[in-house]
Design an enzyme around this catalytic site. Structure first.
Site, PDB file in Angstrom:
ATOM      1  N   LYS A  49       6.154  -5.575  -3.661  1.00 27.21           N
ATOM      2  CA  LYS A  49       5.667  -5.898  -4.847  1.00 27.21           C
ATOM      3  C   LYS A  49       4.599  -4.977  -5.098  1.00 27.21           C
ATOM      4  O   LYS A  49       3.881  -4.903  -6.267  1.00 27.21           O
ATOM      5  CB  LYS A  49       5.124  -7.511  -4.498  1.00 27.21           C
ATOM      6  N   GLY A  50       4.001  -4.274  -3.998  1.00 31.00           N
ATOM      7  CA  GLY A  50       2.968  -3.388  -4.228  1.00 31.00           C
ATOM      8  C   GLY A  50       2.992  -2.476  -5.394  1.00 31.00           C
ATOM      9  O   GLY A  50       1.806  -2.164  -6.060  1.00 31.00           O
ATOM     10  N   GLU A 104       6.201   4.090  -6.028  1.00 32.80           N
ATOM     11  CA  GLU A 104       5.415   3.743  -4.621  1.00 32.80           C
ATOM     12  C   GLU A 104       4.000   3.178  -4.897  1.00 32.80           C
ATOM     13  O   GLU A 104       3.479   4.249  -5.492  1.00 32.80           O
ATOM     14  CB  GLU A 104       5.610   4.535  -3.301  1.00 32.80           C
ATOM     15  N   ASP A 105       3.570   2.156  -4.346  1.00 30.96           N
ATOM     16  CA  ASP A 105       2.133   2.134  -4.397  1.00 30.96           C
ATOM     17  C   ASP A 105       1.286   3.135  -3.597  1.00 30.96           C
ATOM     18  O   ASP A 105       0.461   3.713  -3.817  1.00 30.96           O
ATOM     19  CB  ASP A 105       1.716   0.471  -3.981  1.00 30.96           C
ATOM     20  N   ASP A 108       2.011   6.197   3.402  1.00 29.28           N
ATOM     21  CA  ASP A 108       1.127   6.206   4.548  1.00 29.28           C
ATOM     22  C   ASP A 108       1.634   7.094   5.876  1.00 29.28           C
ATOM     23  O   ASP A 108       1.767   8.216   5.454  1.00 29.28           O
ATOM     24  CB  ASP A 108       0.842   4.653   4.986  1.00 29.28           C
ATOM     25  N   PHE A 157      -8.358   0.607   4.804  1.00 30.07           N
ATOM     26  CA  PHE A 157      -7.545  -0.280   4.364  1.00 30.07           C
ATOM     27  C   PHE A 157      -7.897  -0.637   2.823  1.00 30.07           C
ATOM     28  O   PHE A 157      -9.213  -0.984   2.673  1.00 30.07           O
ATOM     29  CB  PHE A 157      -7.383  -1.462   5.374  1.00 30.07           C
ATOM     30  N   ASP A 164      -2.054  -5.338  -1.281  1.00 29.68           N
ATOM     31  CA  ASP A 164      -2.352  -6.580  -0.947  1.00 29.68           C
ATOM     32  C   ASP A 164      -3.081  -6.690   0.468  1.00 29.68           C
ATOM     33  O   ASP A 164      -2.900  -5.661   1.139  1.00 29.68           O
ATOM     34  CB  ASP A 164      -1.347  -7.513  -0.803  1.00 29.68           C
ATOM     35  N   ARG A 170      -3.899  -8.223  -5.139  1.00 30.35           N
ATOM     36  CA  ARG A 170      -2.933  -7.585  -5.692  1.00 30.35           C
ATOM     37  C   ARG A 170      -3.498  -7.341  -7.464  1.00 30.35           C
ATOM     38  O   ARG A 170      -3.300  -6.443  -7.783  1.00 30.35           O
ATOM     39  CB  ARG A 170      -1.454  -8.053  -5.801  1.00 30.35           C
TER      40      ARG A 170
HETATM   41  P1  IMP Z   1       4.424   3.646   5.461  1.00 27.47           P
HETATM   42  O1  IMP Z   1       6.016   3.363   5.441  1.00 27.47           O
HETATM   43  O2  IMP Z   1       3.665   3.745   6.474  1.00 27.47           O
HETATM   44  O3  IMP Z   1       4.200   4.876   4.394  1.00 27.47           O
HETATM   45  O4  IMP Z   1       3.867   2.248   4.548  1.00 27.47           O
HETATM   46  C1  IMP Z   1       3.594   2.125   3.347  1.00 27.47           C
HETATM   47  C2  IMP Z   1       3.678   0.753   3.032  1.00 27.47           C
HETATM   48  O5  IMP Z   1       2.624   0.190   4.023  1.00 27.47           O
HETATM   49  C3  IMP Z   1       3.045   0.600   1.824  1.00 27.47           C
HETATM   50  O6  IMP Z   1       4.042   0.450   0.692  1.00 27.47           O
HETATM   51  C4  IMP Z   1       2.281  -0.600   1.826  1.00 27.47           C
HETATM   52  O7  IMP Z   1       3.000  -1.883   1.638  1.00 27.47           O
HETATM   53  C5  IMP Z   1       1.663  -0.666   3.413  1.00 27.47           C
HETATM   54  N1  IMP Z   1       0.213  -0.145   3.341  1.00 27.47           N
HETATM   55  C6  IMP Z   1      -0.173   0.896   4.045  1.00 27.47           C
HETATM   56  N2  IMP Z   1      -1.382   1.042   3.745  1.00 27.47           N
HETATM   57  C7  IMP Z   1      -1.896   0.221   2.988  1.00 27.47           C
HETATM   58  C8  IMP Z   1      -3.122  -0.203   2.552  1.00 27.47           C
HETATM   59  O8  IMP Z   1      -4.394   0.579   2.854  1.00 27.47           O
HETATM   60  N3  IMP Z   1      -3.416  -1.396   2.176  1.00 27.47           N
HETATM   61  C9  IMP Z   1      -2.396  -2.209   1.636  1.00 27.47           C
HETATM   62  N4  IMP Z   1      -1.054  -1.940   2.066  1.00 27.47           N
HETATM   63  C10 IMP Z   1      -0.788  -0.601   2.783  1.00 27.47           C
HETATM   64 MG    MG Z   2       5.013  -0.011  -0.717  1.00 25.28          MG
END
Ligand code: IMP
Ligand code: MG
Length: 190
Positions: A49-50, A104-105, A108, A157, A164, A170
């Site tokens: 949902k991000g 994408e939101d 990471d 974070f 969220d 959100r």
């Molecule tokens: P990745 O696979 O590590 O790139 O993770 C990406 C997902 O981790 C994002 O789509 C978010 O859902 C979650 N995420 C990573 N960092 C944060 C943060 O600082 N706040 C909230 N959600 C996060």
């Molecule tokens: Mg995401």
């Protein structure tokens, strides 16, 4: 980059990007996308949902016709094997031979995105690119191509504007840094 919190949510330490800063940056990125995709009709694919808040603002700033579709993946569980992602709600429409922009939101580690790019790429779209609101490049484990990004972020974070913590925050109109004490230890290192 960080500024003291004046009237932000009490669970936040600081506002990182204000509503105005986000609006200006989203407009800039939307203008670039409109120019790059001129004469085409991309499908914006939102990852639930991000990305919903970002995608809805971005879509309304585009000057080209665009379709919207959504998919949902297994939630972010930092303690679990990070390579394991599963689509739990798939797209409603085929993307074969279409120009797809994955929205994408936050990117990471990039592991989620790598999985999604492989899964969507296998459906033979005409093109497949990524537009991310936030990029935390310092934590990258998978080398993923991000064509459009709004902001680079520090290793803290963040919540708000779609992001969220335990499904809350959100709907905050800005992006903020959670107070250390609010984020339960073990959930995130930040
Ligand atoms: P990745 O696979 O590590 O790139 O993770 C990406 C997902 O981790 C994002 O789509 C978010 O859902 C979650 N995420 C990573 N960092 C944060 C943060 O600082 N706040 C909230 N959600 C996060
Ligand atoms: Mg995401």
């Amino acid at each position: 980059m960080l500024r003291p919190c004046m009237d932000c949510h009490p669970d936040l330490e600081r506002v990182l990007f204000t509503e105005e800063e986000i609006r200006a940056k989203v407009a800039e990125v939307a203008a670039q996308i409109s120019s790059d995709y001129a004469g085409r009709e991309p499908i914006l694919v939102g990852v639930l949902k991000g990305s919903v808040v970002f995608l809805s603002d971005l879509a309304r700033q585009l000057e080209i016709p665009a379709q919207l579709d959504f998919l949902s993946i297994t939630p972010f569980v930092p303690s679990a094997d990070p390579g394991v992602v599963r689509i739990i709600k798939d797209l409603d429409h085929s993307i074969e031979d279409r120009d797809v922009l994955l929205v994408e939101d936050i990117v990471d580690t990039g592991l989620t995105l790598r999985y999604l790019l492989r899964a969507l790429g296998a459906r033979r779209p005409r093109s497949l690119h990524v537009c991310a609101l936030l990029d935390r490049a310092s934590r990258r484990l998978a080398d993923v191509p991000i064509r459009y990004r709004c902001f680079e972020i520090p290793d803290r974070f963040l919540v708000g504007y779609g992001l969220d913590y335990q499904q809350l925050y959100r709907n905050l109109p800005y992006v903020g840094v959670m107070k250390q004490g609010v984020v339960k230890s073990g959930i995130f290192r930040g």
